[in-house]
Design an enzyme around this catalytic site. Structure first.
Site, mmCIF file in Angstrom:
data_model
loop_
_atom_site.group_PDB
_atom_site.id
_atom_site.type_symbol
_atom_site.label_atom_id
_atom_site.label_comp_id
_atom_site.label_asym_id
_atom_site.label_seq_id
_atom_site.Cartn_x
_atom_site.Cartn_y
_atom_site.Cartn_z
ATOM 1 N N MET A 1 -3.846 4.292 0.668
ATOM 2 C CA MET A 1 -4.279 4.837 1.958
ATOM 3 C C MET A 1 -5.393 5.861 1.816
ATOM 4 O O MET A 1 -6.166 6.059 2.754
ATOM 5 C CB MET A 1 -3.084 5.437 2.702
ATOM 6 N N ILE B 1 0.827 -1.199 0.000
ATOM 7 C CA ILE B 1 0.000 0.000 0.000
ATOM 8 C C ILE B 1 0.865 1.253 0.000
ATOM 9 O O ILE B 1 1.958 1.261 0.567
ATOM 10 C CB ILE B 1 -0.972 -0.026 1.210
ATOM 11 N N CYS B 2 0.393 2.297 -0.674
ATOM 12 C CA CYS B 2 1.019 3.622 -0.630
ATOM 13 C C CYS B 2 -0.122 4.625 -0.525
ATOM 14 O O CYS B 2 -1.198 4.295 -0.042
ATOM 15 C CB CYS B 2 1.927 3.865 -1.842
ATOM 16 N N ARG B 3 0.081 5.847 -0.970
ATOM 17 C CA ARG B 3 -0.982 6.848 -0.843
ATOM 18 C C ARG B 3 -2.127 6.558 -1.797
ATOM 19 O O ARG B 3 -3.290 6.558 -1.408
ATOM 20 C CB ARG B 3 -0.437 8.253 -1.087
#
Length: 109
Positions: A88, A60-62
């Protein structure tokens, strides 16, 4: 690219957060492993020590761009990895818990 939605993640699913330190400190999923994409190759051993041997690595990232790159790298290493669609931003918008680096309520930046 294998992907999973935030809604399809089970409670306790292993999360690898590849955002940078300032993003992590502002808000992240509780229990996630943090290895910034910029440090990922050098710190790869931390993932192999922490990841479940028989489970998926949910990256996961932004928003999903950086995590997609790391997911491709992990797949090339033979690791069962999937990109968390929307990252996120979707995690927070879905009402899932976000904490800061002091385990207080956080926010996604």
């Amino acid at each position: 690219m294998p992907t999973v939605t935030v809604g399809d993640l089970s409670d306790g699913a292993f999360l690898l957060d590849v955002r940078e330190d300032d993003e992590w400190q502002a808000g992240h999923a509780p229990g996630a492993l943090h290895i910034p994409m910029s440090d990922f190759v050098a710190r790869f051993g931390e993932l192999t020590e922490a990841a479940p041997q028989d489970g998926k690595v949910n990256v996961i990232c932004r928003s999903g761009g950086r995590s997609a790159q790391v997911t491709m790298y992990l797949a090339q290493q033979g690791i069962d990895a999937v990109n968390v669609d929307g990252g996120m931003q979707v995690w927070e918008a879905s009402g899932k818990t976000v904490v800061d680096d002091k385990d207080q309520p956080g926010t996604v930046i």
